[in-house]
Write a protein that holds these residues in place. Sequence first.
Motif, mmCIF file in Angstrom:
data_model
loop_
_atom_site.group_PDB
_atom_site.id
_atom_site.type_symbol
_atom_site.label_atom_id
_atom_site.label_comp_id
_atom_site.label_asym_id
_atom_site.label_seq_id
_atom_site.Cartn_x
_atom_site.Cartn_y
_atom_site.Cartn_z
ATOM 1 N N GLU A 277 33.544 140.527 -14.376
ATOM 2 C CA GLU A 277 34.675 141.344 -14.796
ATOM 3 C C GLU A 277 35.279 142.011 -13.555
ATOM 4 O OE1 GLU A 277 35.078 144.980 -17.710
ATOM 5 O OE2 GLU A 277 34.409 143.146 -18.719
ATOM 6 N N ARG B 72 39.254 143.706 -11.654
ATOM 7 C CA ARG B 72 40.582 144.258 -11.914
ATOM 8 C C ARG B 72 41.589 143.528 -11.039
ATOM 9 N NH1 ARG B 72 39.999 149.480 -9.825
ATOM 10 N NH2 ARG B 72 37.964 148.760 -9.139
ATOM 11 N N ASP C 299 44.693 142.854 -8.698
ATOM 12 C CA ASP C 299 45.360 143.747 -7.753
ATOM 13 C C ASP C 299 46.481 142.939 -7.117
ATOM 14 O OD1 ASP C 299 46.139 145.526 -5.862
ATOM 15 O OD2 ASP C 299 44.147 145.895 -5.033
ATOM 16 N N ARG D 196 40.120 143.363 -7.502
ATOM 17 C CA ARG D 196 39.123 144.343 -7.082
ATOM 18 C C ARG D 196 37.842 144.125 -7.857
ATOM 19 N NH1 ARG D 196 40.545 148.224 -3.541
ATOM 20 N NH2 ARG D 196 42.776 148.244 -3.092
ATOM 21 N N ARG E 34 38.199 144.739 -2.255
ATOM 22 C CA ARG E 34 39.410 143.985 -2.571
ATOM 23 C C ARG E 34 39.209 142.577 -2.038
ATOM 24 N NH1 ARG E 34 44.859 142.979 -0.810
ATOM 25 N NH2 ARG E 34 46.314 143.300 -2.527
ATOM 26 N N CYS F 169 47.413 137.200 -13.945
ATOM 27 C CA CYS F 169 46.833 138.390 -14.579
ATOM 28 C C CYS F 169 47.311 139.680 -13.928
ATOM 29 C CB CYS F 169 45.305 138.338 -14.503
ATOM 30 S SG CYS F 169 44.611 136.795 -15.106
ATOM 31 N N GLY G 93 49.584 141.747 -14.294
ATOM 32 C CA GLY G 93 49.949 142.874 -15.134
ATOM 33 C C GLY G 93 48.805 143.429 -15.971
ATOM 34 N N ASP G 94 47.656 142.765 -15.919
ATOM 35 C CA ASP G 94 46.528 143.189 -16.768
ATOM 36 C C ASP G 94 45.642 144.194 -16.043
ATOM 37 O OD1 ASP G 94 47.570 141.269 -18.406
ATOM 38 O OD2 ASP G 94 46.041 139.754 -17.940
ATOM 39 N N SER G 95 44.972 145.023 -16.823
ATOM 40 C CA SER G 95 44.065 145.988 -16.203
ATOM 41 C C SER G 95 42.698 145.357 -15.930
ATOM 42 C CB SER G 95 43.911 147.205 -17.107
ATOM 43 O OG SER G 95 43.404 146.793 -18.366
ATOM 44 N N ARG G 96 42.359 144.345 -16.700
ATOM 45 C CA ARG G 96 41.088 143.658 -16.478
ATOM 46 C C ARG G 96 41.312 142.154 -16.463
ATOM 47 N NH1 ARG G 96 36.636 146.880 -17.828
ATOM 48 N NH2 ARG G 96 37.266 148.847 -18.782
ATOM 49 N N GLU H 14 39.959 141.845 -23.389
ATOM 50 C CA GLU H 14 40.837 142.830 -24.030
ATOM 51 C C GLU H 14 42.288 142.370 -23.986
ATOM 52 O OE1 GLU H 14 37.512 145.085 -22.021
ATOM 53 O OE2 GLU H 14 38.673 143.273 -21.743
ATOM 54 N N ALA H 15 42.665 141.805 -22.827
ATOM 55 C CA ALA H 15 44.053 141.408 -22.636
ATOM 56 C C ALA H 15 44.478 140.333 -23.633
ATOM 57 C CB ALA H 15 44.258 140.900 -21.208
#
Length: 376
Positions: free
Chosen positions: A263, A265, A267, A273, A278, A286, A288-291, A373-374
Amino acid sequence: MPTLTAPLSPAAGTDRATVAEAGLHLEISGLTKRFGQFTALREIDLAIREGEFVCFLGPSGCGKTTLLRAIAGLAPQSAGRIIQRGRDISRLPPQARDFGIVFQSYALFPNLTVFDNVAYGLRNRRDDRAWIRARVAELLALVDLAGSEAKYPAALSGGQQQRVALARALATEPGLLLLDEPLSALDARVRVHLRGQIKALQARLGVTTIMVTHDQEEALAMADRIVVMNHGTIEQVGTPAEIYRRPASAFVAEFIGSMNFLEVRPDGAHALRLGRRRLDCPAHDCAGDSRARLAIRPEAVKLCAANEGLSARVEHVEFLGAFLRVGLTLTETGQALVADIAVRDAEALGLAPGASLGVLLPSEALRLYPGREARA
Ligand SMILES: Nc1ncnc2c1ncn2[C@@H]1O[C@H](COP(=O)(O)OP(=O)(O)O)[C@@H](O)[C@H]1O
Ligand SMILES: [Mg+2]
């Protein structure tokens, strides 16, 4: 009456050359199949080239057999079209379509000899008797069962029965060979052997072939192109190398070969990340996604000295002959990761449970997929 040798010497056939130029053998568009309320296939679009060996691959229940049966006319589609060599066969009954088929379980007629089984379709067409005899002998030689004419199916092994089924399917020189899990009832050694035989036979005859399988190794080994299916839709179509190296979805990445998922994030469009780190990665969707889920093959993970890369702890080491499979935990995030390492490299690293070392995740080997989630 057809000549005896022409059907089995594909390269010489001028018809084939003409068709090969034309390109496509099968064009499926908007194919949907419903069983009552349940949609087994949803708007399938697929083109299959002349002479190709295509595998339908996917988990049990994803619709592989249903699609094969629609192509054969055995279970007509609810909507959509099927074009074979330019001819719309969408509404034709099976006997008016041009295919031979082999099923998983030996569907030979048990009360008929091998000869009568293979000759079945030829007799239905009222071919000349002497020609049928020669043709059956030729087909049996082709599947390495020369001289087995008088035997009954019960006297044959499973692998031999499937070879007879293959000879029977090829007897009338169909333009399309359909195989529904033809190897899955056989034991592993026979399966691998027959895999090679079918592949060689297909290459020699050049007959367009669709094989259904749930076995990814079988599909990777045999197919020119793989159609990966899931829940009645196509996830990806590509060569084995394309599917393995660039899975189009997390489903494909997980279904084919071994894969680590971490999992992360996103960037920007070219980076992610992982904890505080990084990492650069190939372009992804992806941003625009947070995860997101980062995928990397175990053989792409590199191990190095503890002062380089991401810090990790060795949990266990499994000796698998040609390589070692190393179970790791990333120190910062606590995430599990598997690395496949050449035995020689392992010696230099001093791999042992509890050891600390560094992990490198090469950018070009990373793929990013939308997180769970996305998707919801
Ligand atoms: N005759 C049928 N009636 C109702 N449902 C069916 C029928 N045939 C197949 N299905 C359903 O359609 C889905 C796809 O089946 P199938 O094509 O046999 O899957 P696969 O060959 O990929 O294992 C499954 O959920 C199955 O239960
Ligand atoms: Mg099936």
